[in-house]
Design a protein around this motif. Structure first.
Motif, PDB file in Angstrom:
ATOM      1  N   GLY A 195      48.630  38.079  87.033  1.00  0.00           N
ATOM      2  CA  GLY A 195      49.147  38.297  88.390  1.00  0.00           C
ATOM      3  C   GLY A 195      48.072  38.679  89.372  1.00  0.00           C
ATOM      4  O   GLY A 195      46.893  38.765  89.020  1.00  0.00           O
ATOM      5  N   ALA A 196      48.497  38.908  90.601  1.00  0.00           N
ATOM      6  CA  ALA A 196      47.578  39.414  91.610  1.00  0.00           C
ATOM      7  C   ALA A 196      47.061  40.770  91.134  1.00  0.00           C
ATOM      8  O   ALA A 196      47.717  41.454  90.344  1.00  0.00           O
ATOM      9  CB  ALA A 196      48.301  39.539  92.947  1.00  0.00           C
ATOM     10  N   ASP A 197      45.873  41.144  91.604  1.00  0.00           N
ATOM     11  CA  ASP A 197      45.229  42.370  91.123  1.00  0.00           C
ATOM     12  C   ASP A 197      45.933  43.589  91.711  1.00  0.00           C
ATOM     13  O   ASP A 197      45.799  43.884  92.900  1.00  0.00           O
ATOM     14  CB  ASP A 197      43.746  42.347  91.510  1.00  0.00           C
ATOM     15  CG  ASP A 197      42.978  43.443  90.797  1.00  0.00           C
ATOM     16  OD1 ASP A 197      43.464  44.600  90.776  1.00  0.00           O
ATOM     17  OD2 ASP A 197      41.893  43.156  90.255  1.00  0.00           O
ATOM     18  N   ILE A 198      46.682  44.292  90.852  1.00  0.00           N
ATOM     19  CA  ILE A 198      47.510  45.406  91.328  1.00  0.00           C
ATOM     20  C   ILE A 198      46.632  46.562  91.814  1.00  0.00           C
ATOM     21  O   ILE A 198      46.945  47.212  92.815  1.00  0.00           O
ATOM     22  CB  ILE A 198      48.472  45.886  90.214  1.00  0.00           C
ATOM     23  CG1 ILE A 198      49.380  44.723  89.784  1.00  0.00           C
ATOM     24  CG2 ILE A 198      49.321  47.059  90.696  1.00  0.00           C
ATOM     25  CD1 ILE A 198      50.185  44.985  88.514  1.00  0.00           C
ATOM     26  N   GLY A 199      45.506  46.771  91.122  1.00  0.00           N
ATOM     27  CA  GLY A 199      44.592  47.832  91.556  1.00  0.00           C
ATOM     28  C   GLY A 199      44.114  47.598  92.982  1.00  0.00           C
ATOM     29  O   GLY A 199      44.067  48.521  93.803  1.00  0.00           O
ATOM     30  N   ALA A 200      43.776  46.346  93.286  1.00  0.00           N
ATOM     31  CA  ALA A 200      43.293  46.016  94.635  1.00  0.00           C
ATOM     32  C   ALA A 200      44.412  46.125  95.665  1.00  0.00           C
ATOM     33  O   ALA A 200      44.193  46.550  96.801  1.00  0.00           O
ATOM     34  CB  ALA A 200      42.702  44.601  94.643  1.00  0.00           C
ATOM     35  N   ALA A 223      47.143  48.072  95.504  1.00  0.00           N
ATOM     36  CA  ALA A 223      47.882  49.332  95.547  1.00  0.00           C
ATOM     37  C   ALA A 223      47.690  50.101  96.850  1.00  0.00           C
ATOM     38  O   ALA A 223      48.605  50.770  97.327  1.00  0.00           O
ATOM     39  CB  ALA A 223      47.473  50.194  94.352  1.00  0.00           C
ATOM     40  N   GLN A 224      46.500  49.990  97.436  1.00  0.00           N
ATOM     41  CA  GLN A 224      46.188  50.801  98.625  1.00  0.00           C
ATOM     42  C   GLN A 224      46.633  50.159  99.932  1.00  0.00           C
ATOM     43  O   GLN A 224      46.592  50.791 100.982  1.00  0.00           O
ATOM     44  CB  GLN A 224      44.664  51.047  98.714  1.00  0.00           C
ATOM     45  CG  GLN A 224      44.034  51.582  97.452  1.00  0.00           C
ATOM     46  CD  GLN A 224      44.746  52.821  96.945  1.00  0.00           C
ATOM     47  OE1 GLN A 224      45.149  53.687  97.736  1.00  0.00           O
ATOM     48  NE2 GLN A 224      44.956  52.903  95.636  1.00  0.00           N
ATOM     49  N   TYR A 225      46.998  48.882  99.884  1.00  0.00           N
ATOM     50  CA  TYR A 225      47.245  48.180 101.143  1.00  0.00           C
ATOM     51  C   TYR A 225      48.528  48.649 101.822  1.00  0.00           C
ATOM     52  O   TYR A 225      49.538  48.933 101.186  1.00  0.00           O
ATOM     53  CB  TYR A 225      47.366  46.667 100.905  1.00  0.00           C
ATOM     54  CG  TYR A 225      46.075  45.971 100.535  1.00  0.00           C
ATOM     55  CD1 TYR A 225      44.856  46.389 101.057  1.00  0.00           C
ATOM     56  CD2 TYR A 225      46.090  44.875  99.674  1.00  0.00           C
ATOM     57  CE1 TYR A 225      43.685  45.734 100.708  1.00  0.00           C
ATOM     58  CE2 TYR A 225      44.919  44.216  99.329  1.00  0.00           C
ATOM     59  CZ  TYR A 225      43.721  44.654  99.853  1.00  0.00           C
ATOM     60  OH  TYR A 225      42.568  44.012  99.521  1.00  0.00           O
ATOM     61  N   SER A 226      48.485  48.670 103.171  1.00  0.00           N
ATOM     62  CA  SER A 226      49.689  48.921 103.971  1.00  0.00           C
ATOM     63  C   SER A 226      50.231  47.566 104.443  1.00  0.00           C
ATOM     64  O   SER A 226      49.572  46.524 104.266  1.00  0.00           O
ATOM     65  CB  SER A 226      49.325  49.764 105.200  1.00  0.00           C
ATOM     66  OG  SER A 226      48.482  48.991 106.051  1.00  0.00           O
ATOM     67  N   PHE A 227      51.406  47.596 105.054  1.00  0.00           N
ATOM     68  CA  PHE A 227      51.943  46.369 105.649  1.00  0.00           C
ATOM     69  C   PHE A 227      50.939  45.788 106.642  1.00  0.00           C
ATOM     70  O   PHE A 227      50.666  44.577 106.634  1.00  0.00           O
ATOM     71  CB  PHE A 227      53.285  46.648 106.358  1.00  0.00           C
ATOM     72  CG  PHE A 227      53.727  45.496 107.235  1.00  0.00           C
ATOM     73  CD1 PHE A 227      54.269  44.343 106.671  1.00  0.00           C
ATOM     74  CD2 PHE A 227      53.556  45.545 108.618  1.00  0.00           C
ATOM     75  CE1 PHE A 227      54.649  43.273 107.469  1.00  0.00           C
ATOM     76  CE2 PHE A 227      53.926  44.474 109.420  1.00  0.00           C
ATOM     77  CZ  PHE A 227      54.476  43.333 108.847  1.00  0.00           C
ATOM     78  N   ALA A 228      50.388  46.660 107.496  1.00  0.00           N
ATOM     79  CA  ALA A 228      49.452  46.173 108.516  1.00  0.00           C
ATOM     80  C   ALA A 228      48.239  45.500 107.872  1.00  0.00           C
ATOM     81  O   ALA A 228      47.771  44.459 108.340  1.00  0.00           O
ATOM     82  CB  ALA A 228      49.013  47.327 109.410  1.00  0.00           C
ATOM     83  N   ASP A 229      47.745  46.089 106.766  1.00  0.00           N
ATOM     84  CA  ASP A 229      46.585  45.494 106.079  1.00  0.00           C
ATOM     85  C   ASP A 229      46.900  44.067 105.626  1.00  0.00           C
ATOM     86  O   ASP A 229      46.154  43.129 105.912  1.00  0.00           O
ATOM     87  CB  ASP A 229      46.225  46.304 104.821  1.00  0.00           C
ATOM     88  CG  ASP A 229      45.644  47.664 105.145  1.00  0.00           C
ATOM     89  OD1 ASP A 229      45.045  47.798 106.216  1.00  0.00           O
ATOM     90  OD2 ASP A 229      45.814  48.577 104.315  1.00  0.00           O
TER      91      ASP A 229
END
Ligand code: CAA
Length: 260
Positions: free
Chosen positions: A66-71, A73-79
Motif C-alpha cells: 500500500g501507500a506508505d503509511i509512515g509518510a 501519517a503526518q499529513y493534514s487535509f491541506a497538505d
C-alpha cells in the motif's frame, strides 16, 4: 537504461521491460520517491522502440503493501489536497500505451492492489493476497480502488472488501476475475515473462490498438466502444504488419513483424 533508481530495479529481457518494486523491508510500501521512479521507468520503456511489453512485479512476500503509511501519517487535509502527495503521479500508469502485466506475489493491499489494477492484467502467484484495507486506517482507497475494484469483481464483492478491509486470496481473486490466472509462486516470473515475450513479438501497433480498445470498454457506452473498435480495426489494414501477419498465415510460416 542508464538511469539509476533507488526504489525499483529495472532490466530488459528481449523486447520486454521488467520493473521490480524494491523496498523489501517496507513490503514495497509506495512512497512518492518510489512512484516518481516508477513513472520515469514506465515512460522510458514506453518511449523505447526496442520494448514491446512491460512486467511490473514486487517481492515474494509483497507486490506492495500500500501507500506508505509512515509518510502519510503526518499529513493534514491541506497538505494532501494542495500538495497532491501520495497519489500525485499515479495517473502516469494510465498514459502508458504499451501493455503492463502485473506479476503479483504476496500482499497487494491498498495502493498495491490499486497499482496492480492499473496494469493491463494480473497474473497472481498462489500466495497472492489482495485487499483494500484503508477503512482500518480511517480513510478510503485513494488511487482508484473504489472505482476499478467494482469494475473488476462486481459491486457486492468490491463493497465487502472496501467496507471490511478483508483480504482475498489468489484463488478467490481469479474466480472473481481480478487475476487473469494463478500460477505456482516459483513459476510466477517465468509465466509473466513468457506472456510478455509473446505480446512483444506481435505487431506493436496492433498490440497498442488492442489495449486502447479493451480499455474503452471500461469508460464509455457499448455503442461508443463498438464504434471505436471498428475504427481501430479498419485502421490496422493500413499497416505493413497486417499484410505480413495475413501473408504469413496464408503461406504457413511464422510472421516477421516490423512494428510498422
Ligand atoms: N506503509 C509503510 N510501511 C509498511 C506498510 C505500509 N503500507 N506495510 C507494511 N509496512 C512495514 C511495517 O511497518 C514493517 O516495518 P518495520 O519492520 O519497520 O516495523 C514492515 O513493513 C513489515 O510489516 P509487518 O511487520 O506488519 O509484516 P506482517 O507480515 O506482520 O504484516 C501486512 C503484513 C498485513 C501487509 C501488514 O504490514 C499491513 O497490514 N500493512 C498495511 C497495509 C495497509 O493498510 N495498506 C493500505 C495503505 S493506505 C493506501 O494504500 C492508500 C491508498 O489507497 C493510496
Amino acid at each position: 537504461m542508464s538511469q539509476t533508481y533507488l526504489n525499483i530495479l529495472v532490466r530488459t529481457e528481449g523486447r520486454v521491460g521488467l520493473i521490480t518494486l524494491n523496498r523489501p523491508k517496507q513490503l514495497n510500501a509506495l512512497n512518492d520517491a518510489l512512484m516518481d521512479e516508477l513513472g520515469a521507468a514506465l515512460k522510458a520503456f514506453d518511449a523505447d522502440a526496442d520494448i514491446g511489453c512491460i512486467v511490473l512485479t514486487g517481492s515474494e512476500k509483497a507486490f506492495a503493501a500500500g501507500a506508505d503509511i509512515g509518510a502519510m501519517a503526518q499529513y493534514s487535509f491541506a497538505d494532501v489536497y494542495k500538495g497532491d502527495y501520495i497519489t500525485r503521479n499515479w495517473e502516469t500508469m494510465r498514459s502508458i500505451r504499451k501493455p503492463i502485466i502485473a506479476a503479483v506475489s504476496g500482499f497487494a493491499l491498498g495502493g498495491g492492489c490499486e497499482l496492480a489494477m492499473m496494469c493491463d492484467f494480473i497474473i497472481a502467484a498462489d500466495n497472492a493476497k489482495f485487499g483494500q484495507p484503508e477503512i482500518k486506517l480511517g480513510i478510503i482507497p485513494g488511487a482508484g480502488g473504489t472505482q476499478r475494484l467494482p469494475r473488476a469483481v462486481g459491486k457486492s464483492k468490491a463493497m465487502e472488501l472496501v467496507l471490511t478491509g478483508r483480504m482475498m486470496d489468489a484463488a478467490e481473486a481469479e474466480r472473481a476475475g481480478l487475476a487473469s490466472r494463478v500460477v505456482p509462486l516459483d513459476k510466477l516470473q517465468d509465466e509473466a515473462l513468457a506472456a510478455a515475450l509473446t505480446i512483444a513479438g506481435y505487431s506493436q501497433i496492433a498490440v497498442m490498438a488492442a489495449k486502447e480498445a479493451v480499455n474503452k470498454a471500461f469508460e464509455g457506452t457499448l455503442a461508443d466502444g463498438m464504434a471505436f473498435e471498428r475504427r481501430l480495426f479498419h485502421a490496422l489494414f493500413a499497416t505493413a504488419d497486417q499484410k505480413e501477419g495475413m501473408a504469413a498465415f496464408v503461406e504457413k510460416r511464422p510472421a516477421q513483424f516490423k512494428h510498422q
